[in-house]
Scaffold this motif. Structure first.
Motif, PDB file in Angstrom:
ATOM      1  N   THR A   1       2.310   6.633  -6.889  1.00 44.42           N
ATOM      2  CA  THR A   1       1.320   7.577  -7.419  1.00 44.42           C
ATOM      3  C   THR A   1       1.746   9.013  -7.150  1.00 44.42           C
ATOM      4  O   THR A   1       1.572   9.903  -7.999  1.00 44.42           O
ATOM      5  CB  THR A   1      -0.059   7.303  -6.780  1.00 44.42           C
ATOM      6  OG1 THR A   1      -0.379   5.919  -6.919  1.00 44.42           O
ATOM      7  CG2 THR A   1      -1.135   8.134  -7.450  1.00 44.42           C
ATOM      8  N   GLN A   2       2.319   9.263  -5.964  1.00 43.65           N
ATOM      9  CA  GLN A   2       2.820  10.605  -5.650  1.00 43.65           C
ATOM     10  C   GLN A   2       3.878  11.039  -6.661  1.00 43.65           C
ATOM     11  O   GLN A   2       3.857  12.181  -7.161  1.00 43.65           O
ATOM     12  CB  GLN A   2       3.426  10.621  -4.244  1.00 43.65           C
ATOM     13  CG  GLN A   2       2.432  10.537  -3.110  1.00 43.65           C
ATOM     14  CD  GLN A   2       3.124  10.398  -1.765  1.00 43.65           C
ATOM     15  OE1 GLN A   2       4.352  10.373  -1.695  1.00 43.65           O
ATOM     16  NE2 GLN A   2       2.337  10.297  -0.705  1.00 43.65           N
ATOM     17  N   ALA A   3       4.805  10.135  -6.966  1.00 47.82           N
ATOM     18  CA  ALA A   3       5.884  10.472  -7.898  1.00 47.82           C
ATOM     19  C   ALA A   3       5.335  10.809  -9.280  1.00 47.82           C
ATOM     20  O   ALA A   3       5.784  11.767  -9.931  1.00 47.82           O
ATOM     21  CB  ALA A   3       6.872   9.305  -7.982  1.00 47.82           C
TER      22      ALA A   3
ATOM     23  N   ARG B   1       1.868  15.262  -1.348  1.00 50.57           N
ATOM     24  CA  ARG B   1       2.328  14.041  -0.662  1.00 50.57           C
ATOM     25  C   ARG B   1       1.400  13.641   0.484  1.00 50.57           C
ATOM     26  O   ARG B   1       1.368  12.475   0.878  1.00 50.57           O
ATOM     27  CB  ARG B   1       3.746  14.253  -0.136  1.00 50.57           C
ATOM     28  CG  ARG B   1       4.799  14.344  -1.229  1.00 50.57           C
ATOM     29  CD  ARG B   1       6.199  14.265  -0.644  1.00 50.57           C
ATOM     30  NE  ARG B   1       7.215  14.347  -1.686  1.00 50.57           N
ATOM     31  CZ  ARG B   1       7.822  15.465  -2.055  1.00 50.57           C
ATOM     32  NH1 ARG B   1       7.509  16.620  -1.440  1.00 50.57           N
ATOM     33  NH2 ARG B   1       8.731  15.455  -3.008  1.00 50.57           N
ATOM     34  N   ALA B   2       0.659  14.599   1.023  1.00 47.32           N
ATOM     35  CA  ALA B   2      -0.247  14.297   2.135  1.00 47.32           C
ATOM     36  C   ALA B   2      -1.567  13.691   1.672  1.00 47.32           C
ATOM     37  O   ALA B   2      -2.359  13.232   2.497  1.00 47.32           O
ATOM     38  CB  ALA B   2      -0.520  15.565   2.944  1.00 47.32           C
ATOM     39  N   LEU B   3      -1.808  13.691   0.357  1.00 47.71           N
ATOM     40  CA  LEU B   3      -3.082  13.184  -0.158  1.00 47.71           C
ATOM     41  C   LEU B   3      -3.112  11.660  -0.144  1.00 47.71           C
ATOM     42  O   LEU B   3      -2.101  11.009  -0.414  1.00 47.71           O
ATOM     43  CB  LEU B   3      -3.309  13.684  -1.591  1.00 47.71           C
ATOM     44  CG  LEU B   3      -3.460  15.195  -1.783  1.00 47.71           C
ATOM     45  CD1 LEU B   3      -3.543  15.518  -3.267  1.00 47.71           C
ATOM     46  CD2 LEU B   3      -4.681  15.716  -1.045  1.00 47.71           C
ATOM     47  N   PRO B   4      -4.272  11.064   0.132  1.00 47.30           N
ATOM     48  CA  PRO B   4      -4.399   9.608   0.007  1.00 47.30           C
ATOM     49  C   PRO B   4      -4.361   9.202  -1.462  1.00 47.30           C
ATOM     50  O   PRO B   4      -4.515  10.034  -2.362  1.00 47.30           O
ATOM     51  CB  PRO B   4      -5.761   9.314   0.647  1.00 47.30           C
ATOM     52  CG  PRO B   4      -6.520  10.591   0.543  1.00 47.30           C
ATOM     53  CD  PRO B   4      -5.513  11.691   0.636  1.00 47.30           C
ATOM     54  N   THR B   5      -4.179   7.918  -1.695  1.00 48.86           N
ATOM     55  CA  THR B   5      -3.987   7.426  -3.062  1.00 48.86           C
ATOM     56  C   THR B   5      -5.172   7.760  -3.962  1.00 48.86           C
ATOM     57  O   THR B   5      -4.998   8.182  -5.114  1.00 48.86           O
ATOM     58  CB  THR B   5      -3.766   5.905  -3.037  1.00 48.86           C
ATOM     59  OG1 THR B   5      -2.653   5.612  -2.188  1.00 48.86           O
ATOM     60  CG2 THR B   5      -3.473   5.368  -4.426  1.00 48.86           C
ATOM     61  N   ARG B   6      -6.394   7.589  -3.454  1.00 51.00           N
ATOM     62  CA  ARG B   6      -7.570   7.836  -4.304  1.00 51.00           C
ATOM     63  C   ARG B   6      -7.643   9.302  -4.740  1.00 51.00           C
ATOM     64  O   ARG B   6      -8.052   9.619  -5.861  1.00 51.00           O
ATOM     65  CB  ARG B   6      -8.847   7.439  -3.566  1.00 51.00           C
ATOM     66  CG  ARG B   6      -9.124   8.232  -2.307  1.00 51.00           C
ATOM     67  CD  ARG B   6     -10.449   7.824  -1.669  1.00 51.00           C
ATOM     68  NE  ARG B   6     -10.747   8.626  -0.497  1.00 51.00           N
ATOM     69  CZ  ARG B   6     -10.266   8.387   0.708  1.00 51.00           C
ATOM     70  NH1 ARG B   6      -9.458   7.355   0.896  1.00 51.00           N
ATOM     71  NH2 ARG B   6     -10.589   9.165   1.729  1.00 51.00           N
ATOM     72  N   THR B   7      -7.223  10.234  -3.853  1.00 47.60           N
ATOM     73  CA  THR B   7      -7.245  11.655  -4.206  1.00 47.60           C
ATOM     74  C   THR B   7      -6.122  11.993  -5.172  1.00 47.60           C
ATOM     75  O   THR B   7      -6.271  12.862  -6.046  1.00 47.60           O
ATOM     76  CB  THR B   7      -7.138  12.517  -2.937  1.00 47.60           C
ATOM     77  OG1 THR B   7      -8.116  12.077  -1.986  1.00 47.60           O
ATOM     78  CG2 THR B   7      -7.389  13.983  -3.246  1.00 47.60           C
ATOM     79  N   LEU B   8      -4.981  11.307  -5.036  1.00 47.88           N
ATOM     80  CA  LEU B   8      -3.889  11.506  -5.992  1.00 47.88           C
ATOM     81  C   LEU B   8      -4.321  11.115  -7.401  1.00 47.88           C
ATOM     82  O   LEU B   8      -3.994  11.794  -8.385  1.00 47.88           O
ATOM     83  CB  LEU B   8      -2.672  10.677  -5.567  1.00 47.88           C
ATOM     84  CG  LEU B   8      -1.891  11.180  -4.349  1.00 47.88           C
ATOM     85  CD1 LEU B   8      -0.899  10.117  -3.894  1.00 47.88           C
ATOM     86  CD2 LEU B   8      -1.158  12.481  -4.675  1.00 47.88           C
TER      87      LEU B   8
ATOM     88  N   ALA C   1       0.834  -1.207   0.000  1.00 45.06           N
ATOM     89  CA  ALA C   1       0.000   0.000   0.000  1.00 45.06           C
ATOM     90  C   ALA C   1       0.867   1.256   0.000  1.00 45.06           C
ATOM     91  O   ALA C   1       0.598   2.217  -0.735  1.00 45.06           O
ATOM     92  CB  ALA C   1      -0.923  -0.009   1.219  1.00 45.06           C
ATOM     93  N   ARG C   2       1.927   1.221   0.823  1.00 47.64           N
ATOM     94  CA  ARG C   2       2.827   2.379   0.865  1.00 47.64           C
ATOM     95  C   ARG C   2       3.529   2.569  -0.477  1.00 47.64           C
ATOM     96  O   ARG C   2       3.706   3.696  -0.959  1.00 47.64           O
ATOM     97  CB  ARG C   2       3.856   2.172   1.977  1.00 47.64           C
ATOM     98  CG  ARG C   2       4.842   3.325   2.144  1.00 47.64           C
ATOM     99  CD  ARG C   2       4.137   4.567   2.652  1.00 47.64           C
ATOM    100  NE  ARG C   2       5.067   5.651   2.845  1.00 47.64           N
ATOM    101  CZ  ARG C   2       5.747   5.854   3.971  1.00 47.64           C
ATOM    102  NH1 ARG C   2       5.594   5.028   4.994  1.00 47.64           N
ATOM    103  NH2 ARG C   2       6.560   6.883   4.079  1.00 47.64           N
TER     104      ARG C   2
END
Length: 232
Positions: free
Chosen positions: A159-161, A183-190, A152-153
């Motif tokens: 996704t952040q990158a 970077r503070a956003l969760p994956t779904r928001t990214l 998950a991490r």
């Protein structure tokens, strides 16, 4: 037990007997273990595995041994360390299968709960095996949980990158506060941001988009205040 025999030591010079004693031979594998199951004696307990017993009686013999062990401990007839040694000795000469160990524990819990409670006060080989099994299971569960968390991490960091790369391609240099917000956003928001970048025309619009998402995420996790319902 066979009949007693005489043994004589003789002086080779004088050729006269100087010591005469009698001894008896005991064949443990000819003794029925049930006759000694109630003997509260550490020596008897240690010899139980060598007494006559069938393959289906091993777990019953182990129950008898643990009852003796509990009574020796309860009466303080033998020190706990010596009892642990005795238990290891017994388990080495009469190893039990997992099914037999389960039957032993079930019999102790159901028929002899007092002895089972006493045995919990000091560690026996059976307790050690249980602890080892528990630790092994805990390690396996920890590894599985760690793998899941790591995946998950990894997905989130990947996704952040990608999103940060898209932002740089579109707007050039990314301010630090914007990068921190991304970077503070969760994956779904990214993922949602990656799609929204096609319509966001400036860094200022990006800041507003991020602020709106931060506000919505905060509201989502904020508990609603309790409103009392008026009674009719």
């Amino acid at each position: 037990m066979d009949s007693a025999e005489w043994y004589v030591l003789e002086d080779v010079v004088l050729r006269k007997p100087i010591l005469r004693f009698q001894y008896a031979t005991i064949w443990l594998n000819r003794l029925d273990w049930r006759r000694y199951a109630e003997w509260i004696n550490p020596v008897t307990a240690a010899l139980l595995p060598f007494m006559q017993h069938g393959p289906d009686e091993a777990w019953q013999l182990a129950v008898a041994f643990q009852r003796i062990l509990a009574e020796l401990y309860r009466r303080r007839l033998v020190e706990p360390e010596k009892l642990r040694f005795l238990a290891h000795f017994f388990s080495a000469y009469l190893p039990l299968t997992p099914e037999q160990k389960h039957r032993v524990q079930a019999a102790l819990n159901e028929r002899y709960p007092e002895e089972a409670k006493v045995l919990e006060e000091f560690i026996t080989p059976w307790h050690e095996e249980g602890l080892a099994a528990g630790l092994a299971q805990g390690r396996q569960e920890g590894l599985a949980r760690g793998r899941q968390e790591g995946l998950a991490r990894g997905r989130q960091e990947g996704t952040q990158a990608v999103v940060l790369h898209l932002v740089r391609r579109r707007f050039g240099r990314v301010p630090q506060e914007v990068a921190r917000s991304i970077r503070a956003l969760p994956t779904r928001t990214l993922v949602a941001l990656a799609g929204a970048l096609l319509e966001i025309g400036s860094l200022e619009e990006l800041r507003r988009w991020l602020k709106a998402r931060e506000t919505s995420e905060g509201l989502r996790h904020k508990k609603k205040p309790h409103t009392p319902v008026p009674q009719p």
